[in-house]
Design a protein around this motif. Structure first.
Motif, PDB file in Angstrom:
ATOM      1  N   LEU A 213       0.826  -1.211   0.000  1.00 31.74           N
ATOM      2  CA  LEU A 213       0.000   0.000   0.000  1.00 31.74           C
ATOM      3  C   LEU A 213       0.858   1.258   0.000  1.00 31.74           C
ATOM      4  O   LEU A 213       0.641   2.192  -0.773  1.00 31.74           O
ATOM      5  CB  LEU A 213      -0.930   0.004   1.218  1.00 31.74           C
ATOM      6  N   GLN A 214       1.844   1.253   0.880  1.00 35.12           N
ATOM      7  CA  GLN A 214       2.717   2.427   0.996  1.00 35.12           C
ATOM      8  C   GLN A 214       3.566   2.601  -0.254  1.00 35.12           C
ATOM      9  O   GLN A 214       3.758   3.723  -0.738  1.00 35.12           O
ATOM     10  CB  GLN A 214       3.607   2.269   2.234  1.00 35.12           C
ATOM     11  N   GLU A 215       4.067   1.492  -0.807  1.00 34.92           N
ATOM     12  CA  GLU A 215       4.936   1.563  -1.982  1.00 34.92           C
ATOM     13  C   GLU A 215       4.179   2.099  -3.195  1.00 34.92           C
ATOM     14  O   GLU A 215       4.688   2.951  -3.938  1.00 34.92           O
ATOM     15  CB  GLU A 215       5.503   0.167  -2.276  1.00 34.92           C
ATOM     16  N   VAL A 216       2.966   1.595  -3.414  1.00 34.65           N
ATOM     17  CA  VAL A 216       2.160   2.048  -4.554  1.00 34.65           C
ATOM     18  C   VAL A 216       1.755   3.507  -4.360  1.00 34.65           C
ATOM     19  O   VAL A 216       1.797   4.311  -5.305  1.00 34.65           O
ATOM     20  CB  VAL A 216       0.922   1.154  -4.733  1.00 34.65           C
ATOM     21  N   SER A 217       1.371   3.875  -3.142  1.00 28.79           N
ATOM     22  CA  SER A 217       0.956   5.256  -2.861  1.00 28.79           C
ATOM     23  C   SER A 217       2.088   6.237  -3.136  1.00 28.79           C
ATOM     24  O   SER A 217       1.868   7.336  -3.671  1.00 28.79           O
ATOM     25  CB  SER A 217       0.502   5.384  -1.402  1.00 28.79           C
ATOM     26  N   ARG A 218       3.313   5.843  -2.813  1.00 30.20           N
ATOM     27  CA  ARG A 218       4.462   6.721  -3.035  1.00 30.20           C
ATOM     28  C   ARG A 218       4.656   6.973  -4.539  1.00 30.20           C
ATOM     29  O   ARG A 218       4.917   8.123  -4.945  1.00 30.20           O
ATOM     30  CB  ARG A 218       5.711   6.087  -2.446  1.00 30.20           C
ATOM     31  N   THR A 219       4.494   5.941  -5.334  1.00 30.61           N
ATOM     32  CA  THR A 219       4.655   6.104  -6.779  1.00 30.61           C
ATOM     33  C   THR A 219       3.549   6.971  -7.362  1.00 30.61           C
ATOM     34  O   THR A 219       3.792   7.843  -8.202  1.00 30.61           O
ATOM     35  CB  THR A 219       4.648   4.728  -7.481  1.00 30.61           C
ATOM     36  N   VAL A 220       2.307   6.746  -6.904  1.00 30.84           N
ATOM     37  CA  VAL A 220       1.179   7.543  -7.391  1.00 30.84           C
ATOM     38  C   VAL A 220       1.354   9.006  -7.014  1.00 30.84           C
ATOM     39  O   VAL A 220       1.095   9.915  -7.827  1.00 30.84           O
ATOM     40  CB  VAL A 220      -0.147   6.986  -6.839  1.00 30.84           C
ATOM     41  N   ASP A 221       1.817   9.266  -5.782  1.00 28.43           N
ATOM     42  CA  ASP A 221       2.031  10.645  -5.347  1.00 28.43           C
ATOM     43  C   ASP A 221       3.069  11.354  -6.226  1.00 28.43           C
ATOM     44  O   ASP A 221       2.925  12.546  -6.535  1.00 28.43           O
ATOM     45  CB  ASP A 221       2.497  10.672  -3.885  1.00 28.43           C
ATOM     46  N   TYR A 222       4.105  10.626  -6.624  1.00 27.89           N
ATOM     47  CA  TYR A 222       5.125  11.229  -7.473  1.00 27.89           C
ATOM     48  C   TYR A 222       4.526  11.628  -8.827  1.00 27.89           C
ATOM     49  O   TYR A 222       4.834  12.703  -9.354  1.00 27.89           O
ATOM     50  CB  TYR A 222       6.286  10.243  -7.672  1.00 27.89           C
ATOM     51  N   PHE A 223       3.660  10.776  -9.385  1.00 31.42           N
ATOM     52  CA  PHE A 223       3.072  11.068 -10.692  1.00 31.42           C
ATOM     53  C   PHE A 223       2.014  12.164 -10.617  1.00 31.42           C
ATOM     54  O   PHE A 223       1.724  12.809 -11.640  1.00 31.42           O
ATOM     55  CB  PHE A 223       2.451   9.793 -11.281  1.00 31.42           C
TER      56      PHE A 223
ATOM     57  N   ASN B 148      -5.414  17.634 -17.888  1.00 37.62           N
ATOM     58  CA  ASN B 148      -6.681  16.995 -18.281  1.00 37.62           C
ATOM     59  C   ASN B 148      -6.733  15.515 -17.934  1.00 37.62           C
ATOM     60  O   ASN B 148      -7.630  14.796 -18.369  1.00 37.62           O
ATOM     61  CB  ASN B 148      -6.912  17.158 -19.789  1.00 37.62           C
ATOM     62  N   VAL B 149      -5.771  15.066 -17.147  1.00 36.72           N
ATOM     63  CA  VAL B 149      -5.742  13.667 -16.720  1.00 36.72           C
ATOM     64  C   VAL B 149      -5.916  13.611 -15.202  1.00 36.72           C
ATOM     65  O   VAL B 149      -5.262  14.364 -14.468  1.00 36.72           O
ATOM     66  CB  VAL B 149      -4.414  12.985 -17.118  1.00 36.72           C
ATOM     67  N   THR B 150      -6.796  12.741 -14.748  1.00 35.39           N
ATOM     68  CA  THR B 150      -6.989  12.543 -13.306  1.00 35.39           C
ATOM     69  C   THR B 150      -6.405  11.195 -12.911  1.00 35.39           C
ATOM     70  O   THR B 150      -6.592  10.199 -13.604  1.00 35.39           O
ATOM     71  CB  THR B 150      -8.477  12.576 -12.925  1.00 35.39           C
ATOM     72  N   LEU B 151      -5.697  11.183 -11.793  1.00 35.58           N
ATOM     73  CA  LEU B 151      -5.065   9.957 -11.278  1.00 35.58           C
ATOM     74  C   LEU B 151      -5.552   9.744  -9.853  1.00 35.58           C
ATOM     75  O   LEU B 151      -5.328  10.563  -8.971  1.00 35.58           O
ATOM     76  CB  LEU B 151      -3.535  10.092 -11.320  1.00 35.58           C
ATOM     77  N   ARG B 152      -6.272   8.620  -9.649  1.00 35.84           N
ATOM     78  CA  ARG B 152      -6.828   8.323  -8.319  1.00 35.84           C
ATOM     79  C   ARG B 152      -6.313   6.977  -7.826  1.00 35.84           C
ATOM     80  O   ARG B 152      -5.909   6.124  -8.607  1.00 35.84           O
ATOM     81  CB  ARG B 152      -8.363   8.280  -8.368  1.00 35.84           C
ATOM     82  N   ILE B 153      -6.357   6.817  -6.500  1.00 40.97           N
ATOM     83  CA  ILE B 153      -5.966   5.547  -5.896  1.00 40.97           C
ATOM     84  C   ILE B 153      -7.074   5.109  -4.939  1.00 40.97           C
ATOM     85  O   ILE B 153      -7.608   5.926  -4.181  1.00 40.97           O
ATOM     86  CB  ILE B 153      -4.609   5.667  -5.166  1.00 40.97           C
ATOM     87  N   GLU B 154      -7.458   3.851  -5.012  1.00 33.71           N
ATOM     88  CA  GLU B 154      -8.478   3.280  -4.127  1.00 33.71           C
ATOM     89  C   GLU B 154      -7.902   2.064  -3.409  1.00 33.71           C
ATOM     90  O   GLU B 154      -7.220   1.243  -4.028  1.00 33.71           O
ATOM     91  CB  GLU B 154      -9.723   2.860  -4.924  1.00 33.71           C
ATOM     92  N   LYS B 155      -8.206   1.971  -2.113  1.00 34.67           N
ATOM     93  CA  LYS B 155      -7.723   0.852  -1.310  1.00 34.67           C
ATOM     94  C   LYS B 155      -8.919   0.116  -0.716  1.00 34.67           C
ATOM     95  O   LYS B 155      -9.748   0.724  -0.042  1.00 34.67           O
ATOM     96  CB  LYS B 155      -6.806   1.362  -0.194  1.00 34.67           C
ATOM     97  N   SER B 156      -8.987  -1.171  -0.999  1.00 36.44           N
ATOM     98  CA  SER B 156     -10.102  -1.972  -0.480  1.00 36.44           C
ATOM     99  C   SER B 156      -9.733  -2.727   0.787  1.00 36.44           C
ATOM    100  O   SER B 156     -10.469  -3.589   1.242  1.00 36.44           O
ATOM    101  CB  SER B 156     -10.572  -2.975  -1.538  1.00 36.44           C
ATOM    102  N   CYS B 157      -8.550  -2.427   1.320  1.00 41.93           N
ATOM    103  CA  CYS B 157      -8.125  -3.091   2.559  1.00 41.93           C
ATOM    104  C   CYS B 157      -7.564  -2.039   3.505  1.00 41.93           C
ATOM    105  O   CYS B 157      -7.095  -0.978   3.080  1.00 41.93           O
ATOM    106  CB  CYS B 157      -7.081  -4.165   2.258  1.00 41.93           C
ATOM    107  N   THR B 158      -7.599  -2.331   4.775  1.00 40.20           N
ATOM    108  CA  THR B 158      -7.091  -1.405   5.796  1.00 40.20           C
ATOM    109  C   THR B 158      -5.830  -1.985   6.421  1.00 40.20           C
ATOM    110  O   THR B 158      -5.574  -3.183   6.353  1.00 40.20           O
ATOM    111  CB  THR B 158      -8.155  -1.174   6.884  1.00 40.20           C
ATOM    112  N   GLY B 159      -5.070  -1.138   7.042  1.00 42.55           N
ATOM    113  CA  GLY B 159      -3.841  -1.603   7.669  1.00 42.55           C
ATOM    114  C   GLY B 159      -2.762  -1.827   6.618  1.00 42.55           C
ATOM    115  O   GLY B 159      -2.819  -1.307   5.507  1.00 42.55           O
ATOM    116  N   GLU B 160      -1.781  -2.624   7.016  1.00 40.26           N
ATOM    117  CA  GLU B 160      -0.666  -2.890   6.114  1.00 40.26           C
ATOM    118  C   GLU B 160      -0.962  -4.095   5.221  1.00 40.26           C
ATOM    119  O   GLU B 160      -1.683  -5.014   5.612  1.00 40.26           O
ATOM    120  CB  GLU B 160       0.615  -3.137   6.916  1.00 40.26           C
ATOM    121  N   LEU B 161      -0.386  -4.076   4.030  1.00 35.28           N
ATOM    122  CA  LEU B 161      -0.507  -5.197   3.091  1.00 35.28           C
ATOM    123  C   LEU B 161       0.913  -5.583   2.689  1.00 35.28           C
ATOM    124  O   LEU B 161       1.453  -5.126   1.689  1.00 35.28           O
ATOM    125  CB  LEU B 161      -1.330  -4.783   1.864  1.00 35.28           C
TER     126      LEU B 161
END
Length: 387
Positions: free
Chosen positions: A246-256, A263-276
């Motif tokens: 979760l943290q690793e993917v979020s870091r990459t998305v934040d950079y982008f 005109n491009v939207t970039l969103r992240i959705e998490k279907s689990c809580t806590g650490e993965l």
């Protein structure tokens, strides 16, 4: 298009040569089989006539008896049964006695002997006018010759397949060594200017320049250092560690987020809580995420949506990258992961190929096209086993 491919002409040459050898072998062996079949038919005819005339030979004529006995004894490999009109066995050879003594097995054997159009029963008339019928089968030698070309074709096919696989493997190993060498050289060449740029960033920070600008520049320099580090790891043993996906993917998305078109939207959705947590190499896994996000941006062509979904499926940590771009047909699902394949005018077509190698070979995971529709978009899925 394919920029690197195995020699098409070489494959055609292998197949053509193997086919020619197989056809020649098949034709020649078929010729030998027919010649042997005619010889056996002649021998059976002689044997049948000899048996039919045995009781009518003058006992005082030793020469006739010896000739007849020689003919009968020379036919030693051909199964044959001589019967009268009532299917009573008069004589037989090379057929088990248990078949002769069992009417059902005898009839089944005779039917089998009559099945082939090349083996017509032989009719013999004795001097007394009794009609005898001789049924016979192919000898073991003839059967071997008939089946030999198919065995030979199979061996030739195995040989061609082995040669093809060996040649292709050698070609791939050679290409892999070239790519590894290029990657390490690229990492080495990036090292010097990157270090110099870090020095210039520190100099800019000492001057009256907005901190936001130098911070973003620092992030880009750090990104360049990561890229150099990734290239340097190609061909080396991959070290995996327990990391929160979760943290690793979020870091990459934040950079982008700060580097995509407006005109491009970039969103992240998490279907689990806590650490993965999963056993991954953070630098290489981040490389995979970057490749998927860059492909999504290319597919959007400056306008659309990208959704990064993170969840769990049984024992797998799952990451989906979904875009609303141009999409693709199902026939492209596997092609896009081949080295050198690209639909873009620029690029080497290695991004997705490297991504598959990183996920599958280094992390024992899966990466594939989950779904795609032309004109509506594509969804890529990564699956890594949870730690």
């Amino acid at each position: 298009m394919f920029k690197y491919s195995f020699g098409y002409r070489s494959k055609v040459a292998y197949i053509f040569i193997g086919s020619v050898i197989g056809v020649i072998s098949l034709l020649y062996t078929n010729y030998l089989a027919r010649e042997l079949m005619r010889k056996e038919q002649f021998e059976i005819d002689l044997w049948a006539r000899g048996i039919a005339l045995w009781n009518y030979i003058d006992p005082r004529s030793n020469t006739e008896r010896e000739i007849n006995l020689s003919i009968a004894n020379n036919v030693t490999t051909i199964p044959a049964i001589m019967t009268d009109d009532y299917l009573r066995v008069i004589e037989y050879m090379n057929v088990p006695k248990e078949i002769i003594d069992n009417p059902a097995k005898l009839r089944s054997t005779i039917e089998h002997m009559c099945n082939s159009p090349d083996r017509q029963p032989i009719k013999i008339i004795t001097p007394e006018g009794v009609e005898l019928t001789v049924y016979y089968d192919d000898s073991s030698l003839l059967k071997s010759i008939i089946f030999f070309p198919y065995i030979q074709l199979g061996l030739i096919g195995i040989f061609i397949s082995f040669a093809f696989i060996t040649f292709r493997s050698s070609k791939q190993n050679e290409q892999n060594r070239v790519w590894v060498g290029m990657a390490k050289e690229t990492a080495h060449q990036l090292g010097t200017p990157t270090s110099s740029l870090l020095g210039w960033i520190e100099y800019l920070k000492s001057m009256d320049i907005a901190p936001e600008a130098t911070d973003e520049m620092s992030k880009d320099i750090q990104r360049l250092m990561k890229v150099a580090n990734r290239f340097g790891k190609i061909g080396s043993t991959t070290q995996l560690s327990r990391v929160d996906v979760l943290q690793e993917v979020s870091r990459t998305v934040d950079y982008f987020q700060t580097r995509i078109p407006k005109n491009v939207t970039l969103r992240i959705e998490k279907s689990c809580t806590g650490e993965l947590d999963a056993m991954i190499n953070p630098s290489l896994f981040e490389w995979v995420m970057e490749n998927l996000l860059k492909n999504a941006l290319d597919a959007l062509q400056g306008k659309g949506d990208i959704l990064v979904w993170i969840g769990v499926r049984d024992k797998w940590a799952v990451v989906d990258v979904k875009d609303t771009g141009k999409g693709m047909t199902k026939s492209m699902y596997n092609k896009i992961f081949r080295p050198g394949f690209t639909t873009k005018t620029r690029g080497w077509g290695l991004g997705l190929s490297l991504s598959r190698r990183i996920v599958v070979d280094y992390h024992n995971g899966k990466i594939f096209v989950k779904e795609s529709e032309v004109g509506k978009g594509t969804t890529f899925r990564i699956m890594i086993k949870k730690a």
